[in-house]
Design an enzyme around this catalytic site. Structure first.
Site, mmCIF file in Angstrom:
data_model
loop_
_atom_site.group_PDB
_atom_site.id
_atom_site.type_symbol
_atom_site.label_atom_id
_atom_site.label_comp_id
_atom_site.label_asym_id
_atom_site.label_seq_id
_atom_site.Cartn_x
_atom_site.Cartn_y
_atom_site.Cartn_z
ATOM 1 N N ARG A 166 19.863 -33.720 42.537
ATOM 2 C CA ARG A 166 19.442 -34.958 43.190
ATOM 3 C C ARG A 166 19.049 -35.992 42.140
ATOM 4 O O ARG A 166 18.179 -35.743 41.305
ATOM 5 C CB ARG A 166 18.255 -34.657 44.106
ATOM 6 N N THR A 170 18.163 -42.664 42.830
ATOM 7 C CA THR A 170 18.854 -42.998 44.092
ATOM 8 C C THR A 170 18.553 -41.965 45.182
ATOM 9 O O THR A 170 18.817 -42.216 46.356
ATOM 10 C CB THR A 170 20.376 -43.013 43.874
ATOM 11 N N ASP A 191 10.679 -21.471 48.288
ATOM 12 C CA ASP A 191 11.897 -21.822 47.552
ATOM 13 C C ASP A 191 12.782 -20.572 47.441
ATOM 14 O O ASP A 191 12.430 -19.608 46.750
ATOM 15 C CB ASP A 191 11.527 -22.345 46.155
ATOM 16 N N ASP A 210 13.877 -19.587 43.825
ATOM 17 C CA ASP A 210 12.783 -18.989 43.052
ATOM 18 C C ASP A 210 12.471 -17.578 43.542
ATOM 19 O O ASP A 210 12.225 -16.669 42.750
ATOM 20 C CB ASP A 210 11.521 -19.849 43.167
HETATM 21 N N1 URA Z 1 15.124 -25.226 49.618
HETATM 22 C C1 URA Z 1 14.369 -24.101 49.599
HETATM 23 O O1 URA Z 1 14.612 -23.209 48.798
HETATM 24 N N2 URA Z 1 13.351 -24.002 50.454
HETATM 25 C C2 URA Z 1 13.063 -24.948 51.368
HETATM 26 O O2 URA Z 1 12.141 -24.766 52.166
HETATM 27 C C3 URA Z 1 13.871 -26.110 51.390
HETATM 28 C C4 URA Z 1 14.891 -26.225 50.497
#
Ligand code: URA
Length: 210
Positions: free
Chosen positions: A105, A109, A201, A204
């Protein structure tokens, strides 16, 4: 539930998803569960693969029997978290061709920018399944589907573990022809773009990077 969105409510999917959401679940266990749940979701998303009849000999007699038809499936991982779903699908469809889409990202922008794209040849003749565990804002998913369409794909599906209503709406707006299969439609995104209640995430958690 609609033609555009299928939530797989099978008890095994829902059980495994609960274990994945739990913040006490280890990285190794999270990865294993994602692999297993992906296989169950893949069963649903491959439901419309075309079949043809071939003639075979069983030990008892000759018969006409169904077999997958046409060009091999193309499986496309949206980096990096999509990689955690590749092997689950490949165990079910070992001959699938595999592609990768990398997007980041742009902080000014806020738009997704491509940094990697490699897709199997003859995409237009294949069912294409794009995989990414988290359909959050839908911006990168919609951009990944744009790239696949530019590369010729016409028969695309999107496989994810969790979807936010915002992401589903974004995808429906940008790509109404791309059905989505998921294990859960969660409540909403929070102000940082995380799915709530979600699982944190996904990258992660599967790669132990936090
Ligand atoms: N990406 C992720 O890994 N977790 C989220 O909650 C949103 C996007």
């Amino acid at each position: 539930m609609s033609d555009h969105l299928t939530v797989v409510d099978h008890p095994l999917v829902q059980h495994k998803l609960t274990l994945m959401r739990d913040k006490g679940t280890s990285t190794a266990e999270f990865r294993r569960l994602l692999h297993e749940i992906t296989q169950l979701l893949a069963y649903e998303i491959t439901r419309e693969l075309p079949l043809t009849q071939i003639t075979i000999e069983t030990p008892m007699q000759t018969m006409d029997s169904p077999i997958l038809a046409g060009k091999k499936l193309a499986l496309v991982s949206i980096l990096r978290a999509g990689n955690g779903m590749l092997d689950g699908v490949l165990e079910l469809v070992p001959s699938a061709r595999v592609g990768f889409v990398g997007l980041y990202r742009d902080e000014e922008t806020l738009q997704p920018v491509q940094y990697y794209f490699k897709a199997p040849k003859e995409l237009k003749d294949r069912m294409v399944i794009a995989v990414d565990p988290m359909l959050a804002t839908g911006n990168s998913s919609a951009a990944a589907i744009d790239l696949l369409k530019e590369a010729g794909a016409t028969n695309i599906r999107f496989l994810c573990l969790l979807a936010a209503p915002e992401g589903v709406a974004r995808m429906k707006d940008a790509h109404p022809d791309v059905p989505i299969v998921t294990a859960s439609l969660d409540r909403a995104l929070n102000e940082k773009g995380y799915i709530m209640p979600g699982l944190g995430d996904a990258g992660d958690r599967m790669f132990g990077t936090k």
